[in-house]
Design an enzyme around this catalytic site. Structure first.
Site, PDB file in Angstrom:
ATOM      1  N   GLY A   1      -3.403   3.600  -2.264  1.00 50.80           N
ATOM      2  CA  GLY A   1      -3.370   2.605  -3.330  1.00 50.80           C
ATOM      3  C   GLY A   1      -2.953   1.281  -2.722  1.00 50.80           C
ATOM      4  O   GLY A   1      -2.050   1.238  -1.886  1.00 50.80           O
TER       5      GLY A   1
ATOM      6  N   ALA B   1       0.837  -1.201   0.000  1.00 55.64           N
ATOM      7  CA  ALA B   1       0.000   0.000   0.000  1.00 55.64           C
ATOM      8  C   ALA B   1       0.869   1.248   0.000  1.00 55.64           C
ATOM      9  O   ALA B   1       2.021   1.225   0.430  1.00 55.64           O
ATOM     10  CB  ALA B   1      -0.919   0.008   1.225  1.00 55.64           C
ATOM     11  N   ASP B   2       0.279   2.321  -0.491  1.00 54.01           N
ATOM     12  CA  ASP B   2       0.916   3.633  -0.421  1.00 54.01           C
ATOM     13  C   ASP B   2      -0.173   4.663  -0.150  1.00 54.01           C
ATOM     14  O   ASP B   2      -1.237   4.622  -0.778  1.00 54.01           O
ATOM     15  CB  ASP B   2       1.642   3.970  -1.722  1.00 54.01           C
ATOM     16  N   THR B   3       0.082   5.568   0.776  1.00 51.43           N
ATOM     17  CA  THR B   3      -0.911   6.559   1.194  1.00 51.43           C
ATOM     18  C   THR B   3      -0.364   7.965   1.026  1.00 51.43           C
ATOM     19  O   THR B   3       0.784   8.231   1.367  1.00 51.43           O
ATOM     20  CB  THR B   3      -1.297   6.332   2.674  1.00 51.43           C
TER      21      THR B   3
END
Length: 182
Positions: A100, A63-65
Site C-alpha cells: 500500500g 508504504a507498507d508491504t
C-alpha cells in the site's frame, strides 16, 4: 516543496533513490496492529497512517508491504523459528505481495495498492536453514528479501519486482510526474 519518504527501511530509501529525485526520510511512528483481514485494505490503511504520522511539511510518500498466503498475512517474523515456518509454508507455492502506498500533497491524499504474485521453488529444510543463517529474515515481510539472497528461493514472479522489494517505483513515478511534482 520537499519530498519526504516516511520510512526507516533501507530498501525503500534505495528504491526511491533510483528515481534520481531529492528527498529526505522521516521514520513514521505508528502502531501496526490494525484489525483488518483484507490484505489490500490493510496495507492501504497502514500506509495512510504512516503518512499522516509525519508532521513535517512537504510531499509525503509512505508504504507498507505484506506477504499474503492461504488467507493470512505473513508479516515480519517474530523469531528465527517463525521465519523458518514461514519459508516452509511458502515452499513450492504462490503467494501475493501487497504494498500500500500513500502520497500526500497539501490536502490531497492518494492511496493505492500494488499486488505481485511470487512462486517459491521447493525449499529443503537445509536450504531454509542456510538462508536464515546467512541473511536477515526478521526485518522482512514473509521472512525474505527478493533483492538479496532471497532471490534463490524464487521460481517465478508475476508483476512488479520492485513492489516485492517494498516500493512500486514505476507507479509512484507516474503519479509524481503527472502531478508535476518532479
Amino acid at each position: 516543496m520537499d519530498i519526504i519518504l516516511a520510512t526507516s527501511s533501507p530498501r525503500r530509501i534505495n528504491l526511491l533513490k533510483m528515481l534520481n529525485i531529492k528527498f529526505k526520510t522521516v521514520a513514521p511512528r505508528i502502531k501496526e496492529n490494525i484489525n483488518e483481514t483484507d490484505p489490500e485494505k490493510l496495507v492501504k490503511k497502514l500506509s495512510k497512517l504512516k503518512a499522516l504520522s509525519i508532521k513535517e511539511k512537504g510531499i509525503i510518500i509512505s508504504a507498507d508491504t505484506i506477504v499474503y498466503h492461504n488467507n493470512k498475512v505473513l508479516g515480519k517474523p517474530k523469531n528465527l523459528d517463525n521465519a523458518f515456518n514461514m519459508l516452509k509454508e511458502l515452499s513450492s507455492k504462490w503467494h501475493t505481495v501487497y504494498t500500500g502506498v500513500t502520497i500526500i500533497e497539501k490536502d490531497d491524499i492518494i492511496t493505492f495498492c500494488e499486488k505481485t504474485m511470487v512462486k517459491f521453488k521447493k525449499l529443503s529444510d537445509e536450504l531454509i536453514r542456510y538462508y536464515i543463517s546467512t541473511s536477515k529474515p526478521l526485518d522482512k515481510a514473509g521472512a525474505y528479501g527478493i533483492q538479496e539472497l532471497g532471490a534463490i528461493l524464487v521460481e517465478k514472479i508475476e508483476g512488479d519486482y520492485y513492489n516485492v522489494v517494498g516500493l512500486p517505483i514505476s507507479r509512484i513515478w507516474d503519479i509524481l510526474w503527472d502531478r508535476r511534482i518532479i
